[in-house]
Write an enzyme that holds these catalytic residues in place. Structure first.
Site, PDB file in Angstrom:
ATOM      1  N   SER A  65       0.909  -1.236   0.049  1.00 47.54           N
ATOM      2  CA  SER A  65       0.071  -0.013  -0.040  1.00 47.54           C
ATOM      3  C   SER A  65       0.755   1.251   0.193  1.00 47.54           C
ATOM      4  O   SER A  65       1.636   1.645   0.888  1.00 47.54           O
ATOM      5  CB  SER A  65      -0.697   0.075   1.171  1.00 47.54           C
ATOM      6  OG  SER A  65      -1.482  -1.139   1.542  1.00 47.54           O
ATOM      7  N   HIS A 111      -3.637   0.214  -4.639  1.00 46.75           N
ATOM      8  CA  HIS A 111      -2.701  -1.149  -5.272  1.00 46.75           C
ATOM      9  C   HIS A 111      -2.761  -0.903  -6.923  1.00 46.75           C
ATOM     10  O   HIS A 111      -3.711  -1.413  -7.440  1.00 46.75           O
ATOM     11  CB  HIS A 111      -2.960  -2.045  -4.813  1.00 46.75           C
ATOM     12  CG  HIS A 111      -2.983  -2.504  -3.538  1.00 46.75           C
ATOM     13  ND1 HIS A 111      -1.751  -2.944  -2.823  1.00 46.75           N
ATOM     14  CD2 HIS A 111      -3.492  -2.415  -2.433  1.00 46.75           C
ATOM     15  CE1 HIS A 111      -1.972  -3.204  -1.526  1.00 46.75           C
ATOM     16  NE2 HIS A 111      -3.053  -2.752  -1.195  1.00 46.75           N
ATOM     17  N   HIS A 149      -3.863 -10.441  -3.118  1.00 43.69           N
ATOM     18  CA  HIS A 149      -3.947 -10.781  -1.663  1.00 43.69           C
ATOM     19  C   HIS A 149      -4.989 -11.994  -1.825  1.00 43.69           C
ATOM     20  O   HIS A 149      -6.052 -11.920  -2.698  1.00 43.69           O
ATOM     21  CB  HIS A 149      -4.651  -9.841  -0.992  1.00 43.69           C
ATOM     22  CG  HIS A 149      -3.770  -8.368  -0.985  1.00 43.69           C
ATOM     23  ND1 HIS A 149      -3.893  -7.365  -1.754  1.00 43.69           N
ATOM     24  CD2 HIS A 149      -2.862  -7.998   0.072  1.00 43.69           C
ATOM     25  CE1 HIS A 149      -3.086  -6.502  -1.561  1.00 43.69           C
ATOM     26  NE2 HIS A 149      -2.404  -6.831  -0.540  1.00 43.69           N
ATOM     27  N   TYR A 154      -7.399 -12.253   0.061  1.00 39.82           N
ATOM     28  CA  TYR A 154      -8.781 -11.945   0.358  1.00 39.82           C
ATOM     29  C   TYR A 154      -9.527 -11.350  -0.843  1.00 39.82           C
ATOM     30  O   TYR A 154     -10.601 -11.174  -0.882  1.00 39.82           O
ATOM     31  CB  TYR A 154      -8.676 -10.824   1.554  1.00 39.82           C
ATOM     32  CG  TYR A 154      -7.934  -9.462   1.153  1.00 39.82           C
ATOM     33  CD1 TYR A 154      -8.380  -8.719   0.476  1.00 39.82           C
ATOM     34  CD2 TYR A 154      -6.784  -9.481   1.837  1.00 39.82           C
ATOM     35  CE1 TYR A 154      -7.862  -7.553   0.317  1.00 39.82           C
ATOM     36  CE2 TYR A 154      -6.295  -8.150   1.526  1.00 39.82           C
ATOM     37  CZ  TYR A 154      -6.474  -7.234   0.691  1.00 39.82           C
ATOM     38  OH  TYR A 154      -5.955  -5.920   0.406  1.00 39.82           O
ATOM     39  N   GLU A 155      -8.679 -11.065  -1.825  1.00 40.89           N
ATOM     40  CA  GLU A 155      -9.445 -10.741  -3.044  1.00 40.89           C
ATOM     41  C   GLU A 155      -9.984 -11.893  -3.808  1.00 40.89           C
ATOM     42  O   GLU A 155     -10.846 -11.680  -4.776  1.00 40.89           O
ATOM     43  CB  GLU A 155      -8.519  -9.992  -4.018  1.00 40.89           C
ATOM     44  CG  GLU A 155      -7.825  -8.751  -3.673  1.00 40.89           C
ATOM     45  CD  GLU A 155      -6.610  -8.095  -4.413  1.00 40.89           C
ATOM     46  OE1 GLU A 155      -6.897  -7.812  -5.426  1.00 40.89           O
ATOM     47  OE2 GLU A 155      -5.594  -8.458  -4.151  1.00 40.89           O
ATOM     48  N   ALA A 208       1.915  -3.107   4.743  1.00 41.23           N
ATOM     49  CA  ALA A 208       1.468  -2.136   5.827  1.00 41.23           C
ATOM     50  C   ALA A 208       0.883  -3.187   6.835  1.00 41.23           C
ATOM     51  O   ALA A 208       0.354  -4.272   6.449  1.00 41.23           O
ATOM     52  CB  ALA A 208       0.391  -1.082   5.638  1.00 41.23           C
ATOM     53  N   MET A 259      -2.038  -8.807   6.151  1.00 43.51           N
ATOM     54  CA  MET A 259      -2.847  -9.736   5.281  1.00 43.51           C
ATOM     55  C   MET A 259      -2.170 -10.110   3.943  1.00 43.51           C
ATOM     56  O   MET A 259      -2.616 -10.368   2.875  1.00 43.51           O
ATOM     57  CB  MET A 259      -4.216  -9.103   4.729  1.00 43.51           C
ATOM     58  CG  MET A 259      -4.875  -8.662   5.820  1.00 43.51           C
ATOM     59  SD  MET A 259      -6.484  -7.573   5.447  1.00 43.51           S
ATOM     60  CE  MET A 259      -7.121  -6.937   7.001  1.00 43.51           C
ATOM     61  N   SER A 260      -0.877  -9.918   3.954  1.00 39.05           N
ATOM     62  CA  SER A 260      -0.129 -10.139   2.786  1.00 39.05           C
ATOM     63  C   SER A 260       1.299 -10.980   2.843  1.00 39.05           C
ATOM     64  O   SER A 260       1.571 -11.641   4.085  1.00 39.05           O
ATOM     65  CB  SER A 260       0.273  -8.786   1.797  1.00 39.05           C
ATOM     66  OG  SER A 260       0.939  -8.177   2.804  1.00 39.05           O
ATOM     67  N   ASN A 278      -1.013   1.469  11.827  1.00 42.98           N
ATOM     68  CA  ASN A 278      -1.945   1.579  12.770  1.00 42.98           C
ATOM     69  C   ASN A 278      -1.472   0.626  14.069  1.00 42.98           C
ATOM     70  O   ASN A 278      -0.986  -0.390  13.565  1.00 42.98           O
ATOM     71  CB  ASN A 278      -3.283   1.226  12.245  1.00 42.98           C
ATOM     72  CG  ASN A 278      -3.294  -0.239  11.748  1.00 42.98           C
ATOM     73  OD1 ASN A 278      -3.093  -0.493  10.552  1.00 42.98           O
ATOM     74  ND2 ASN A 278      -4.130  -1.030  12.520  1.00 42.98           N
ATOM     75  N   HIS A 289      -8.922   1.358   6.622  1.00 41.71           N
ATOM     76  CA  HIS A 289      -7.923   1.641   5.588  1.00 41.71           C
ATOM     77  C   HIS A 289      -7.598   2.874   5.339  1.00 41.71           C
ATOM     78  O   HIS A 289      -6.431   3.072   4.930  1.00 41.71           O
ATOM     79  CB  HIS A 289      -8.497   0.977   4.212  1.00 41.71           C
ATOM     80  CG  HIS A 289      -7.831   0.715   3.055  1.00 41.71           C
ATOM     81  ND1 HIS A 289      -6.421  -0.040   3.241  1.00 41.71           N
ATOM     82  CD2 HIS A 289      -7.561   1.200   2.139  1.00 41.71           C
ATOM     83  CE1 HIS A 289      -5.824  -0.073   2.241  1.00 41.71           C
ATOM     84  NE2 HIS A 289      -6.434   0.854   1.252  1.00 41.71           N
TER      85      HIS A 289
HETATM   86  N1  HPA Z   1      -4.507  -5.676  10.653  1.00 39.24           N
HETATM   87  C1  HPA Z   1      -4.363  -6.414   9.625  1.00 39.24           C
HETATM   88  N2  HPA Z   1      -3.838  -5.980   8.424  1.00 39.24           N
HETATM   89  C2  HPA Z   1      -3.438  -4.672   8.470  1.00 39.24           C
HETATM   90  C3  HPA Z   1      -3.419  -3.837   9.457  1.00 39.24           C
HETATM   91  C4  HPA Z   1      -4.041  -4.460  10.800  1.00 39.24           C
HETATM   92  O1  HPA Z   1      -4.265  -3.863  11.697  1.00 39.24           O
HETATM   93  N3  HPA Z   1      -3.152  -2.690   9.396  1.00 39.24           N
HETATM   94  C5  HPA Z   1      -2.641  -2.743   7.828  1.00 39.24           C
HETATM   95  N4  HPA Z   1      -2.619  -3.891   7.688  1.00 39.24           N
END
Ligand code: HPA
Length: 272
Positions: free
Chosen positions: A30, A61, A83, A85-86, A113, A211-212, A235, A247
């Site tokens: 990201s 992306h 990903h 999740y896609e 990220a 998630m990657s 975060n 996001h």
């Molecule tokens: N959790 C999962 N994936 C993420 C997060 C998170 O807090 N922040 C950025 N990608």
């Protein structure tokens, strides 16, 4: 069609577009795709043009390979990644890494990220990935093994190169900051974790969650590539601060950290 034939077709197409022999591959998460803008005379190849390449769908992306020279090193950058999740299979997510290997790339740098699970971390920290927890319950190597691509049971005891981790810390020190080093927990997503899941991850030894990265790194190690990974703590993970996750927050932080992150990645490319 066999996996090897797909890899060959994709690699042949890319070779036909470039007259370089990149040896370093980068998968940028990201917001960090701008690194590609630093390439002199970049060759940009849309994923949609490459045979058997999937196309990414998430906001922030892009979907391009950018090939060229940075710091006198020939690099291939994946601007935008896939990903699970896609809806892609783990094999599909990591397919580009096999193509990189076929093109002669031996070093893979991945960035993502991630949420900070370790409560001593702060938003905006950069973490060099020491190790990962594969909590996706998927593995891109499931299925018959092609011994030409790698062994059936690849060793993962040093998935993230000790040598490259040290180099990352040295480059960061020369730029007057320090990197965190920790364990990345890779989950499927796309919902963020619950506070209970974050407490569980902390007990399991995770410092960051995302998630990657996990499928790409498994394929890279299977292929014998040397891997370096970074997480930008975009975060604090769920339940740590009294605020919801979004996001948008992830994008805002990666945007803020970008100059520092880019400088680090450039320094590492130079030192490689
Ligand atoms: N959790 C999962 N994936 C993420 C997060 C998170 O807090 N922040 C950025 N990608």
């Amino acid at each position: 069609m066999s996996e090897q034939s797909k890899i060959d077709e994709a690699a042949a197409f890319i070779r036909g577009e470039i007259d370089l022999r990149p040896e370093i591959g980068l998968i940028l998460g990201s917001g960090l795709g701008v690194l590609a803008d630093l390439i002199e005379k970049p060759i940009v190849i849309d994923y949609s043009k490459i045979p058997h390449f999937p196309v990414s769908t998430v906001e922030g992306h892009a979907g391009e390979l950018v090939v060229g020279t940075i710091q006198n090193k020939q690099v291939l950058i994946m601007k935008g990644r896939f990903h699970a999740y896609e809806g892609y299979a783990a094999q599909t997510v990591s397919f580009p890494v096999r193509v990189m290997k076929e093109l002669g790339i031996h070093t893979l740098m991945v960035t993502n990220a991630a949420g900070g699970v370790n409560t001593s971390y702060e938003v905006g920290d950069l973490m060099v990935i020491k190790d990962h927890l594969n909590l996706t319950y998927r593995n891109p190597l499931i299925g018959p093994n092609d011994n030409q691509l790698g062994v059936r049971f690849p060793d993962m005891s040093e998935a993230y190169s000790r040598r490259l981790r040290k180099l990352a810390h040295d480059v960061a020190a020369s730029q007057n900051f320090s990197l965190r080093e920790g364990v990345y927990a890779g989950l499927l997503g796309p919902s963020y974790e619950t506070p209970a899941e974050i407490r569980m991850l902390r007990i399991m030894g995770a410092d960051a969650v995302g998630m990657s990265t996990v499928p790409e790194v498994i394929i890279a190690r299977h292929a014998g590539m040397e891997v370096l990974g970074f997480s930008c703590i975009s975060n604090m993970a769920a339940g740590i601060l009294d605020q919801p996750l979004s996001h948008a927050e992830v994008m805002v932080t990666t945007e803020k950290v970008k100059p520092k992150f880019l400088k680090l990645v450039l320094g590492i490319i130079e030192a490689l």
